[in-house]
Scaffold this motif. Structure first.
Motif, PDB file in Angstrom:
ATOM      1  N   ALA A 122       0.866  -1.224  -0.041  1.00 54.73           N
ATOM      2  CA  ALA A 122       0.169   0.035   0.052  1.00 54.73           C
ATOM      3  C   ALA A 122       0.882   1.341   0.132  1.00 54.73           C
ATOM      4  O   ALA A 122       0.706   2.069  -0.723  1.00 54.73           O
ATOM      5  CB  ALA A 122      -0.777   0.159   1.177  1.00 54.73           C
ATOM      6  N   LEU A 123       2.048   1.215   0.978  1.00 58.51           N
ATOM      7  CA  LEU A 123       2.955   2.422   0.731  1.00 58.51           C
ATOM      8  C   LEU A 123       3.598   2.623  -0.516  1.00 58.51           C
ATOM      9  O   LEU A 123       3.941   3.632  -0.898  1.00 58.51           O
ATOM     10  CB  LEU A 123       4.010   2.101   1.839  1.00 58.51           C
ATOM     11  CG  LEU A 123       4.937   3.082   2.131  1.00 58.51           C
ATOM     12  CD1 LEU A 123       4.200   4.703   2.530  1.00 58.51           C
ATOM     13  CD2 LEU A 123       5.863   2.796   3.188  1.00 58.51           C
ATOM     14  N   THR A 124       3.829   1.616  -1.155  1.00 59.19           N
ATOM     15  CA  THR A 124       4.556   1.550  -2.628  1.00 59.19           C
ATOM     16  C   THR A 124       3.706   2.107  -3.609  1.00 59.19           C
ATOM     17  O   THR A 124       3.947   3.114  -4.313  1.00 59.19           O
ATOM     18  CB  THR A 124       5.015  -0.123  -2.997  1.00 59.19           C
ATOM     19  OG1 THR A 124       5.806  -0.453  -2.044  1.00 59.19           O
ATOM     20  CG2 THR A 124       5.705   0.029  -4.286  1.00 59.19           C
ATOM     21  N   ALA A 125       2.640   1.824  -3.429  1.00 60.63           N
ATOM     22  CA  ALA A 125       1.320   2.472  -4.163  1.00 60.63           C
ATOM     23  C   ALA A 125       1.449   3.842  -4.060  1.00 60.63           C
ATOM     24  O   ALA A 125       1.188   4.626  -5.017  1.00 60.63           O
ATOM     25  CB  ALA A 125      -0.171   1.761  -4.282  1.00 60.63           C
ATOM     26  N   LEU A 126       1.527   4.063  -2.742  1.00 60.49           N
ATOM     27  CA  LEU A 126       1.160   5.827  -2.578  1.00 60.49           C
ATOM     28  C   LEU A 126       2.566   6.286  -2.972  1.00 60.49           C
ATOM     29  O   LEU A 126       2.663   7.620  -3.607  1.00 60.49           O
ATOM     30  CB  LEU A 126       1.167   5.907  -0.983  1.00 60.49           C
ATOM     31  CG  LEU A 126       0.809   7.129  -0.547  1.00 60.49           C
ATOM     32  CD1 LEU A 126      -0.666   7.426  -0.975  1.00 60.49           C
ATOM     33  CD2 LEU A 126       0.714   6.960   1.208  1.00 60.49           C
ATOM     34  N   ALA A 127       3.671   5.871  -2.650  1.00 58.43           N
ATOM     35  CA  ALA A 127       4.974   6.367  -3.029  1.00 58.43           C
ATOM     36  C   ALA A 127       5.071   6.471  -4.621  1.00 58.43           C
ATOM     37  O   ALA A 127       5.635   7.608  -5.362  1.00 58.43           O
ATOM     38  CB  ALA A 127       6.099   5.725  -2.676  1.00 58.43           C
ATOM     39  N   ARG A 128       4.645   5.455  -5.383  1.00 58.05           N
ATOM     40  CA  ARG A 128       4.498   5.613  -6.697  1.00 58.05           C
ATOM     41  C   ARG A 128       3.805   6.775  -7.299  1.00 58.05           C
ATOM     42  O   ARG A 128       3.909   7.383  -8.478  1.00 58.05           O
ATOM     43  CB  ARG A 128       3.837   4.155  -7.304  1.00 58.05           C
ATOM     44  CG  ARG A 128       4.147   4.008  -8.636  1.00 58.05           C
ATOM     45  CD  ARG A 128       3.738   2.448  -9.193  1.00 58.05           C
ATOM     46  NE  ARG A 128       2.427   2.022  -9.112  1.00 58.05           N
ATOM     47  CZ  ARG A 128       1.921   1.092  -9.387  1.00 58.05           C
ATOM     48  NH1 ARG A 128       2.857  -0.033  -9.860  1.00 58.05           N
ATOM     49  NH2 ARG A 128       0.691   0.769  -9.521  1.00 58.05           N
ATOM     50  N   ARG A 129       2.510   7.009  -6.635  1.00 58.36           N
ATOM     51  CA  ARG A 129       1.720   8.261  -7.148  1.00 58.36           C
ATOM     52  C   ARG A 129       2.517   9.209  -6.782  1.00 58.36           C
ATOM     53  O   ARG A 129       2.276  10.462  -7.610  1.00 58.36           O
ATOM     54  CB  ARG A 129       0.240   7.977  -6.273  1.00 58.36           C
ATOM     55  CG  ARG A 129      -0.923   8.627  -6.656  1.00 58.36           C
ATOM     56  CD  ARG A 129      -1.954   8.139  -6.372  1.00 58.36           C
ATOM     57  NE  ARG A 129      -2.454   8.668  -5.130  1.00 58.36           N
ATOM     58  CZ  ARG A 129      -2.789   8.095  -4.147  1.00 58.36           C
ATOM     59  NH1 ARG A 129      -2.837   6.659  -4.543  1.00 58.36           N
ATOM     60  NH2 ARG A 129      -3.186   8.520  -2.981  1.00 58.36           N
ATOM     61  N   ALA A 130       3.204   9.376  -5.536  1.00 59.64           N
ATOM     62  CA  ALA A 130       3.930  10.730  -5.090  1.00 59.64           C
ATOM     63  C   ALA A 130       5.071  11.096  -6.104  1.00 59.64           C
ATOM     64  O   ALA A 130       5.171  12.235  -6.528  1.00 59.64           O
ATOM     65  CB  ALA A 130       4.541  10.407  -3.718  1.00 59.64           C
ATOM     66  N   ALA A 131       5.562   9.933  -6.492  1.00 60.93           N
ATOM     67  CA  ALA A 131       6.539  10.134  -7.693  1.00 60.93           C
ATOM     68  C   ALA A 131       6.039  10.391  -9.195  1.00 60.93           C
ATOM     69  O   ALA A 131       6.983   9.904  -9.885  1.00 60.93           O
ATOM     70  CB  ALA A 131       7.859   9.291  -7.429  1.00 60.93           C
ATOM     71  N   ALA A 132       5.220  10.467  -9.370  1.00 64.22           N
ATOM     72  CA  ALA A 132       4.374  10.250 -10.645  1.00 64.22           C
ATOM     73  C   ALA A 132       5.224  11.154 -11.744  1.00 64.22           C
ATOM     74  O   ALA A 132       5.324  10.671 -12.736  1.00 64.22           O
ATOM     75  CB  ALA A 132       2.972  10.865 -10.718  1.00 64.22           C
ATOM     76  N   GLY A 133       5.840  12.277 -11.380  1.00 62.29           N
ATOM     77  CA  GLY A 133       6.334  12.959 -12.599  1.00 62.29           C
ATOM     78  C   GLY A 133       7.817  12.719 -12.623  1.00 62.29           C
ATOM     79  O   GLY A 133       8.594  13.207 -13.388  1.00 62.29           O
ATOM     80  N   HIS A 134       8.365  11.439 -11.821  1.00 59.74           N
ATOM     81  CA  HIS A 134       9.859  11.465 -11.874  1.00 59.74           C
ATOM     82  C   HIS A 134       9.932   9.893 -12.274  1.00 59.74           C
ATOM     83  O   HIS A 134      10.041   9.044 -11.365  1.00 59.74           O
ATOM     84  CB  HIS A 134      10.541  11.706 -10.478  1.00 59.74           C
ATOM     85  CG  HIS A 134       9.971  12.941 -10.133  1.00 59.74           C
ATOM     86  ND1 HIS A 134       9.113  13.524  -9.402  1.00 59.74           N
ATOM     87  CD2 HIS A 134      10.693  14.145  -9.971  1.00 59.74           C
ATOM     88  CE1 HIS A 134       9.011  14.676  -9.055  1.00 59.74           C
ATOM     89  NE2 HIS A 134      10.212  15.076  -9.511  1.00 59.74           N
ATOM     90  N   ALA A 135       9.944   9.371 -13.457  1.00 54.70           N
ATOM     91  CA  ALA A 135       9.987   8.302 -13.809  1.00 54.70           C
ATOM     92  C   ALA A 135      11.281   7.363 -13.351  1.00 54.70           C
ATOM     93  O   ALA A 135      10.858   6.292 -12.676  1.00 54.70           O
ATOM     94  CB  ALA A 135      10.225   8.016 -15.276  1.00 54.70           C
ATOM     95  N   LYS A 136      12.267   7.989 -13.349  1.00 59.62           N
ATOM     96  CA  LYS A 136      13.324   6.857 -12.551  1.00 59.62           C
ATOM     97  C   LYS A 136      13.219   6.762 -11.161  1.00 59.62           C
ATOM     98  O   LYS A 136      13.494   5.580 -10.775  1.00 59.62           O
ATOM     99  CB  LYS A 136      14.739   7.652 -12.807  1.00 59.62           C
ATOM    100  CG  LYS A 136      15.231   7.404 -14.283  1.00 59.62           C
ATOM    101  CD  LYS A 136      16.747   7.998 -14.453  1.00 59.62           C
ATOM    102  CE  LYS A 136      17.123   7.838 -16.123  1.00 59.62           C
ATOM    103  NZ  LYS A 136      18.466   8.336 -16.293  1.00 59.62           N
TER     104      LYS A 136
END
Length: 633
Positions: free
Chosen positions: A94-108
């Motif tokens: 769940a935290l990974t999904a949240l972090a993935r959303r937080a870094a939406a504009g930074h692909a790497k």
């Protein structure tokens, strides 16, 4: 008068509910960290670290344990990590999904955070095997103090308890779950009482609350100081479970239970064991059980066994929840998920995970044979997962919450520094038995990344030979085939291309249904999607429709039930008029650019054995047609 009494009754009910939630949270969430006193100090002083069992040594270790509980659990987890919830859900995925959303504009950065999340998840599975093994072994080892010559029965008795635990999983925990809370509350009260009993013998042990003793220990024993953190961290095992089980109770009951009951009981017990060691250094062989009066030993072994079974149950349930989230997010092949409670959505059973964990636990017990030997394997999994959680939370705090870097940096550096020290202290353990969770974690990481990459390649390969939907519909308008009554639903990953199953059906049967629905299921980075956002529909004309269903990573993906939400007049999803067409791909490893040949072969094997769309999406057995296709990768 009646109004006043109803108000009182309402107040009483509202007061009772938080107490009930608090007791339930103690039962489910705190079993793992609550059973740590069974083996932590025993490992510190008897685990070959060379810690002197004297005044300075005991106070130094107690200071390290006390301040670790304050910094890591009370501050990091309670005040920050538990606030990083994904619509109320916690846990590394769940935290990974949240972090993935937080870094939406930074692909790497997004890719790096996903890798961290997968490493944490893979190590959590290792933890899920070690926790039941070390907890039950350490509880039953107390029998060796009560009865002479019974030591050789510890392993067989532990295996009987553990196998029985895994065998009852399929029946669900709803019935026995009611007992978990009161038993664990009793456990923590007993922990605290034993601690007070010990402290009264040597009250000077309370000096260890002064952090100076911990600092002094590092100065006097510089080499041993970092290494001993590998044993001290055993007091923190289960901290990750607090976060993983947040979805069941919410942050407040978990935090209240920690500060009101669990933390005081743990601190009292550790200090009580320390007081015992000040008076009797020989008690280091098992300070937990030797702290109890001789008449209380056998009842304490019984209570410890119950507590460790409950701790194991919580970790196993956590593994089931983590697996479901990983399946929905596309990192693990689909498996059959059975709901064991009609009231609680979170109570699920996944047979493949249950039996894999059971085999792992049995091998661990047979291979290590004692809780002391297993302690070396434990720290690596725990500290690795905690470090990954800190990295992901840092991304959420900086990118999603947008804290000023000057304010957030000192705090996050402090978290990373402590977690990094704990992890570094456990790295040498890898060659002393700690390789097990590393190897298991590495294998699971390879499986998860292979599945995710393979599914993406599979969609790309199918798209290469795909026919654009607009061209296909135009050709249908020019040369219309024979149309039959009813609705045909074709499941497809790409709604803008013609599914292979549709082309095969038209080629072989030379008919089309009156309504053709191209259905795509999309999983969001949130736990639950409200019914109002579940459904998207577009009409292409000529009886063709595109439907997109949105699910969260804890939602039940029941496609027929979701389609009932469609209120478009032209579409009729009544069971006897709807036929579902599925495509079953057979992957053939080839020299095409993609993955290495061994990973392609591994993906092909996983795809062949994955649970099909039919069961996963709860499609009616008598209304499904499967059409096969071969894909080179």
């Amino acid at each position: 008068m009646g109004h006043a009494s109803s108000q009182a009754a309402g107040a009483e009910h509202s007061a009772a509910k938080p107490i009930g939630m608090l007791v339930a949270a103690v039962g489910v969430v705190y079993g793992d960290i609550g059973t740590s006193p069974l083996y932590t100090l025993k490992e510190v002083f008897s685990g070959g670290y060379g810690v002197p069992v004297n005044h300075d040594g005991v106070l130094g270790i107690l200071a390290l344990i006390f301040w670790s509980l304050i910094w890591v659990v009370s501050i990091k987890y309670m005040m920050f990590v538990l606030r990083a919830d994904n619509q109320g859900e916690g846990g590394i995925m769940a935290l990974t999904a949240l972090a993935r959303r937080a870094a939406a504009g930074h692909a790497k950065l997004r890719s790096l955070l996903v890798v961290c999340g997968l490493i944490g998840a893979a190590l959590f599975y290792g933890d899920s095997m070690i926790t039941p093994a070390i907890s039950v072994l350490s509880a039953i080892e107390g029998l060796g103090l009560a009865f002479d010559g019974i030591d050789h029965w510890v392993v067989p008795l532990s295996l009987v308890v553990l196998v029985a635990l895994f065998l009852i999983q399929s029946h669900g925990t709803a019935r026995i779950g009611i007992l978990f809370g009161p038993i664990m509350v009793t456990w923590f009260v007993v922990l605290g009482a034993l601690g007070v009993y010990g402290i009264l013998q040597h009250p000077e042990v309370l000096q260890a609350m002064n952090p100076v003793w911990g600092v002094r220990f590092f100065i006097v024993h510089p080499g041993m100081g970092v290494a001993i953190l590998g044993a001290v961290v055993l007091a923190l095992t289960g901290a990750e479970a607090l976060y993983a089980d947040m979805g069941h109770f919410g942050r407040k009951p978990i935090a209240r239970a920690w500060f009101i009951l669990v933390l005081p009981a743990l601190v009292l017990n550790y200090f009580g064991q320390g007081a015992l060691l000040l008076g009797d250094p020989e008690a280091a062989r098992n300070p937990f059980y030797l702290l109890a009066p001789s008449w209380a030993l056998i009842p304490l072994v019984g209570l410890s066994t119950l507590a460790t079974v409950i701790a194991s149950q919580a970790v196993i349930s956590g593994a089931f929840s983590l697996t479901r989230q990983a399946i929905q997010l596309g990192y693990i092949p689909r498996m059959h998920i059975r709901h064991t409670s009609s009231a609680e959505q979170g109570q699920i059973y996944i047979g493949a995970v249950n039996w894999a964990l059971m085999v792992g636990v049995i091998l661990l017990v047979l291979g290590f044979e004692s809780s002391g030997a297993l302690a070396s394997a434990y720290g690596v999994a725990v500290t690795g997962t905690m470090l990954m959680t800190t990295i992901l939370v840092s991304a959420v705090i900086l990118l999603l919450w947008k804290w000023p870097p000057l304010l957030a940096a000192p705090l996050l550096i402090g978290f990373l520094l402590v977690d990094g020290l704990y992890f570094a202290a456990n790295v040498p353990k890898i060659i002393q038995g700690g390789a097990f969770p590393v190897i298991a974690g590495l294998a699971l990481f390879v499986l998860m990344t292979t599945w995710k990459r393979g599914k993406q390649l599979l969609v790309d390969r199918i798209d290469e030979g795909g026919l654009p939907l607009e061209i296909f519909i135009s050709s249908i308008a020019v040369q219309p085939p024979h149309r039959v009554q009813g609705t045909a639903v074709f499941l497809t990953a790409r709604p803008d291309a013609v599914p292979h199953a549709l082309l095969h059906n038209l080629l072989h049967n030379q008919v089309l249904h009156e309504q053709v629905v191209l259905l795509t299921v999309v999983y969001e980075d949130i736990p639950r999607v409200p019914p109002s956002r579940r459904f998207e529909v577009d009409s292409y004309g000529e009886g063709f429709f595109r439907v997109i269903l949105h699910f969260g990573f804890t939602d039940e993906p029941d496609v027929p039930q979701a389609l009932k939400l469609c209120h478009l007049d032209e579409l009729d999803f009544s069971p006897m008029r709807t036929t579902y067409f599925l495509s079953r791909e057979t992957v053939i490893a080839s020299k095409l650019e993609g993955m290495s040949r061994w990973r392609e072969a591994l993906f092909a094997f996983m795809l062949q054995n994955a649970n099909g769309n039919l069961r996963f999406f709860n499609l009616p057995l008598n209304r499904v047609i499967e059409l096969g296709t071969q894909v080179e990768m």
